[in-house]
Design a protein around this motif. Structure first.
Motif, short mmCIF file in Angstrom:
data_model
loop_
_atom_site.label_atom_id
_atom_site.label_comp_id
_atom_site.label_asym_id
_atom_site.label_seq_id
_atom_site.Cartn_x
_atom_site.Cartn_y
_atom_site.Cartn_z
N MET A 1 0.85 -1.18 0.00
CA MET A 1 0.00 0.00 0.00
C MET A 1 0.88 1.24 0.00
SD MET A 1 -3.10 0.85 2.59
CE MET A 1 -4.27 -0.26 1.88
N LYS A 2 0.46 2.26 -0.69
CA LYS A 2 1.25 3.48 -0.76
C LYS A 2 1.25 4.20 0.58
CE LYS A 2 0.67 4.38 -5.65
NZ LYS A 2 0.24 5.34 -6.65
N ARG A 3 2.37 4.88 0.83
CA ARG A 3 2.50 5.59 2.10
C ARG A 3 1.48 6.71 2.27
NH1 ARG A 3 8.56 5.91 4.19
NH2 ARG A 3 8.12 4.37 5.75
N LEU A 9 -5.53 10.25 7.41
CA LEU A 9 -5.89 9.75 8.74
C LEU A 9 -4.84 10.10 9.78
CD1 LEU A 9 -7.37 6.27 7.79
CD2 LEU A 9 -8.60 8.30 8.57
N LYS A 10 -3.58 10.06 9.39
CA LYS A 10 -2.52 10.45 10.33
C LYS A 10 -2.63 11.92 10.70
CE LYS A 10 0.86 7.00 8.92
NZ LYS A 10 2.17 6.75 8.31
N ILE A 11 -2.92 12.75 9.73
CA ILE A 11 -3.10 14.18 10.01
C ILE A 11 -4.30 14.39 10.92
CG2 ILE A 11 -3.68 16.41 8.95
CD1 ILE A 11 -1.96 15.53 6.55
N ALA A 12 -5.37 13.65 10.67
CA ALA A 12 -6.57 13.78 11.51
C ALA A 12 -6.27 13.36 12.95
CB ALA A 12 -7.70 12.93 10.94
N VAL A 13 -5.49 12.30 13.12
CA VAL A 13 -5.14 11.85 14.47
C VAL A 13 -4.30 12.90 15.18
CG1 VAL A 13 -3.77 10.15 15.73
CG2 VAL A 13 -5.37 9.39 13.98
N ILE A 14 -3.36 13.49 14.47
CA ILE A 14 -2.53 14.53 15.07
C ILE A 14 -3.37 15.75 15.42
CG2 ILE A 14 -0.66 16.16 14.58
CD1 ILE A 14 0.66 13.83 13.00
N LEU A 15 -4.29 16.13 14.53
CA LEU A 15 -5.15 17.27 14.81
C LEU A 15 -6.11 17.00 15.97
CD1 LEU A 15 -5.96 18.62 11.24
CD2 LEU A 15 -4.44 19.61 12.96
N TYR A 72 1.41 0.47 10.46
CA TYR A 72 1.38 -0.95 10.07
C TYR A 72 0.61 -1.13 8.76
CZ TYR A 72 2.82 -1.81 14.91
OH TYR A 72 3.48 -1.82 16.10
N ILE A 73 -0.45 -0.37 8.60
CA ILE A 73 -1.22 -0.45 7.35
C ILE A 73 -0.35 0.02 6.19
CG2 ILE A 73 -3.20 0.51 6.12
CD1 ILE A 73 -4.66 0.55 8.87
N ASP A 74 0.42 1.08 6.38
CA ASP A 74 1.31 1.57 5.33
C ASP A 74 2.36 0.53 4.93
OD1 ASP A 74 0.18 4.00 4.83
OD2 ASP A 74 1.50 5.12 6.17
N LYS A 75 2.83 -0.23 5.92
CA LYS A 75 3.89 -1.21 5.67
C LYS A 75 3.36 -2.58 5.25
CE LYS A 75 6.82 0.94 9.13
NZ LYS A 75 7.36 0.79 10.48
N PHE A 79 -2.26 -7.17 9.11
CA PHE A 79 -2.73 -8.44 9.66
C PHE A 79 -1.60 -9.10 10.42
CE2 PHE A 79 -5.64 -7.67 6.13
CZ PHE A 79 -6.85 -7.83 6.79
N SER A 80 -1.27 -8.51 11.55
CA SER A 80 -0.20 -9.04 12.39
C SER A 80 -0.60 -8.92 13.85
CB SER A 80 1.10 -8.28 12.13
OG SER A 80 0.98 -6.94 12.57
#
Length: 159
Positions: A1-3, A9-15, A72-75, A79-80
């Motif tokens: 999956m692309k970074r 979602l990462k920006i939303a979590v930080i905000l 983890y989704i980016d990498k 499913f771990s």
């Protein structure tokens, strides 16, 4: 999956963390002003500060785990067991926030009684309800993810 796929979602979590940082910075000032305006509530200043900072700590742990989960989704390792552990920590943080606010409801009641503002209790109940919903949602996702990991490992063994 692309970074960049989870960048929003990462920006939303930080905000989501930004207002809580502001609350942690300005809440002691507000607590001192409330204590000076309402001397009969001055003894509640420190329990309120402890409750707010304990809640903020649990909130920031949950946000950090959400960022790790998005990583983890980016990498492509969503499913771990790491993802299951992150969801478990998010669930525990949400339960902690619910328990802290249930314990803080008597303090909120005292503030509402003196200031004649019953909305404070409603705000406390909304926070309890929201964090309970998050805990249940994280528990369901944790169970589904664990089942998917188990099925994947069974399929890997049969091939």
């Amino acid at each position: 999956m692309k970074r960049g796929s989870t960048l929003f979602l990462k920006i939303a979590v930080i905000l989501m963390g930004a207002p809580i940082v502001a609350l942690c910075i300005f809440f002691p000032i507000v607590a001192m002003k409330v204590a000076s305006h309402f001397p009969e509530l001055a003894y509640l200043q420190y329990p309120a500060l402890i409750g707010v900072y304990a809640t903020a700590a649990a909130f920031f742990v949950a946000l950090y785990q959400a960022l790790r989960l998005l990583g983890y989704i980016d990498k492509n390792i969503a499913f771990s067991d790491r993802s299951v552990l992150a969801l478990k920590k998010i669930k525990c943080c949400a339960i902690t926030i619910s328990i802290l606010y249930v314990a803080a409801l008597p303090i909120l009641y005292l503030f509402a009684e003196v200031d004649d503002a019953p909305g404070l209790i409603v705000i406390g109940l909304v926070i309890i309800f929201a964090s309970t919903v998050i805990a249940v949602f994280a528990a369901v996702l944790q169970k589904l993810l664990q089942d998917a990991i188990d099925i994947k490992s069974e399929n890997d063994l049969t091939v």
